[in-house]
Design a protein around this motif. Sequence first.
Motif, PDB file in Angstrom:
ATOM      1  N   THR A 172       0.814  -1.212   0.000  1.00  0.00           N
ATOM      2  CA  THR A 172       0.000   0.000   0.000  1.00  0.00           C
ATOM      3  C   THR A 172       0.850   1.266   0.000  1.00  0.00           C
ATOM      4  O   THR A 172       0.667   2.154  -0.838  1.00  0.00           O
ATOM      5  CB  THR A 172      -0.955   0.015   1.205  1.00  0.00           C
ATOM      6  OG1 THR A 172      -1.814  -1.132   1.139  1.00  0.00           O
ATOM      7  CG2 THR A 172      -1.800   1.275   1.216  1.00  0.00           C
ATOM      8  N   VAL A 173       1.766   1.375   0.948  1.00  0.00           N
ATOM      9  CA  VAL A 173       2.573   2.600   1.049  1.00  0.00           C
ATOM     10  C   VAL A 173       3.506   2.778  -0.138  1.00  0.00           C
ATOM     11  O   VAL A 173       3.535   3.859  -0.747  1.00  0.00           O
ATOM     12  CB  VAL A 173       3.337   2.634   2.384  1.00  0.00           C
ATOM     13  CG1 VAL A 173       4.337   3.780   2.407  1.00  0.00           C
ATOM     14  CG2 VAL A 173       2.354   2.781   3.548  1.00  0.00           C
ATOM     15  N   ASN A 187      -5.352   3.336  -1.270  1.00  0.00           N
ATOM     16  CA  ASN A 187      -5.720   2.960   0.090  1.00  0.00           C
ATOM     17  C   ASN A 187      -6.152   1.493   0.109  1.00  0.00           C
ATOM     18  O   ASN A 187      -6.585   0.950  -0.917  1.00  0.00           O
ATOM     19  CB  ASN A 187      -6.861   3.837   0.617  1.00  0.00           C
ATOM     20  CG  ASN A 187      -6.424   5.266   0.868  1.00  0.00           C
ATOM     21  OD1 ASN A 187      -5.602   5.531   1.727  1.00  0.00           O
ATOM     22  ND2 ASN A 187      -6.987   6.199   0.103  1.00  0.00           N
ATOM     23  N   MET A 241      -7.093  11.264   2.064  1.00  0.00           N
ATOM     24  CA  MET A 241      -6.861   9.876   2.449  1.00  0.00           C
ATOM     25  C   MET A 241      -5.962   9.214   1.411  1.00  0.00           C
ATOM     26  O   MET A 241      -6.343   9.034   0.257  1.00  0.00           O
ATOM     27  CB  MET A 241      -8.182   9.116   2.564  1.00  0.00           C
ATOM     28  CG  MET A 241      -9.015   9.501   3.764  1.00  0.00           C
ATOM     29  SD  MET A 241      -8.216   9.138   5.349  1.00  0.00           S
ATOM     30  CE  MET A 241      -8.140   7.341   5.298  1.00  0.00           C
ATOM     31  N   ASN A 242      -4.758   8.875   1.831  1.00  0.00           N
ATOM     32  CA  ASN A 242      -3.802   8.260   0.919  1.00  0.00           C
ATOM     33  C   ASN A 242      -2.818   7.401   1.708  1.00  0.00           C
ATOM     34  O   ASN A 242      -2.446   7.732   2.835  1.00  0.00           O
ATOM     35  CB  ASN A 242      -3.035   9.343   0.146  1.00  0.00           C
ATOM     36  CG  ASN A 242      -2.213   8.774  -0.992  1.00  0.00           C
ATOM     37  OD1 ASN A 242      -2.487   7.677  -1.489  1.00  0.00           O
ATOM     38  ND2 ASN A 242      -1.199   9.517  -1.415  1.00  0.00           N
ATOM     39  N   GLU A 244      -3.165   4.623   3.191  1.00  0.00           N
ATOM     40  CA  GLU A 244      -3.687   4.139   4.470  1.00  0.00           C
ATOM     41  C   GLU A 244      -4.224   2.707   4.358  1.00  0.00           C
ATOM     42  O   GLU A 244      -4.758   2.301   3.331  1.00  0.00           O
ATOM     43  CB  GLU A 244      -4.806   5.046   4.969  1.00  0.00           C
ATOM     44  CG  GLU A 244      -4.370   6.452   5.318  1.00  0.00           C
ATOM     45  CD  GLU A 244      -3.392   6.508   6.479  1.00  0.00           C
ATOM     46  OE1 GLU A 244      -3.358   5.539   7.278  1.00  0.00           O
ATOM     47  OE2 GLU A 244      -2.659   7.487   6.590  1.00  0.00           O
ATOM     48  N   THR A 245      -4.087   1.963   5.464  1.00  0.00           N
ATOM     49  CA  THR A 245      -4.729   0.667   5.628  1.00  0.00           C
ATOM     50  C   THR A 245      -5.752   0.797   6.741  1.00  0.00           C
ATOM     51  O   THR A 245      -5.405   1.147   7.866  1.00  0.00           O
ATOM     52  CB  THR A 245      -3.699  -0.420   5.984  1.00  0.00           C
ATOM     53  OG1 THR A 245      -2.791  -0.581   4.890  1.00  0.00           O
ATOM     54  CG2 THR A 245      -4.385  -1.755   6.260  1.00  0.00           C
ATOM     55  N   ILE A 246      -7.008   0.550   6.412  1.00  0.00           N
ATOM     56  CA  ILE A 246      -8.113   0.802   7.335  1.00  0.00           C
ATOM     57  C   ILE A 246      -8.776  -0.508   7.744  1.00  0.00           C
ATOM     58  O   ILE A 246      -9.234  -1.277   6.880  1.00  0.00           O
ATOM     59  CB  ILE A 246      -9.173   1.730   6.697  1.00  0.00           C
ATOM     60  CG1 ILE A 246      -8.555   3.069   6.313  1.00  0.00           C
ATOM     61  CG2 ILE A 246     -10.356   1.946   7.623  1.00  0.00           C
ATOM     62  CD1 ILE A 246      -8.158   3.159   4.870  1.00  0.00           C
TER      63      ILE A 246
END
Length: 257
Positions: A172-173, A187, A241-242, A244-246
């Motif tokens: 993700t990052v 995300n 929102m960028n 990110e792991t939610i």
Amino acid sequence: MDLNGAAAIISGGASGLGEATARDLAAHGATVVIADLNEERGKSLAGELGGVFVKTDVSDEGQVQAAVDAAVAVGSPLRVVVNSAGIGWASRTVGRDGSPHDLASYRKVIEVNLIGTFNLMRIGAAAIARTEPVDADGQRGVVINTASIAALEGQTGQVAYSASKGGIVGMTVPAARDLAAVGVRVNTICPGIIDTPIYGTSPESEGFKAKLIAPVAFPKRLGLASEFAHLVRALIENDYMNAETIRFDGGIRFQPK
């Protein structure tokens, strides 16, 4: 980012979380392209939503390219990629009979869940990068990937599934950093236990779901596919929102079994 007038491609969009997402995005003005292996259901849903269906194996480069090309061809700029296609698998690293985990099955789960997600992300983001920016920040679009809380707290027998979903979290990052240069945000959502048709509707399945609910903190129920879709849309519409792991799990923390 405004969904109205944009195109969105959704893998696994013919059922479950993908279907709910397709319905939500279409209701907010997006032209949805459903990339799925279920041709009958996919065509029916696409017709209902005024979208397009493309039969797609996400692990196949040519099929994913064809699906993205179809999304580009709808006439609205491609702004959204949602990866929700995936398969499950349960097997211990060493079984009770002493046999090792089947390697072909492990490879298959990685191929579909992890490589399939990367495949659509890379090809879809390349298409988004060719569009004009939508704002002064230079934003062009958004990728939403679907992992699982099993990526963070895998249970017994989930070694292949957790590895595949953990890979999605892990990229993700760096993917967000890579794609920042072309104005694409990334995300990842980690769902917990969501009430989809996979659990069935019989009295036995209701009893099974009651056991699944037990470790959920609050609200004391399974999550809804429509709630997942709402979160997808929120991540698309919220421009800050960028990378990110939610977690999306009602506060559940899995036990080993």
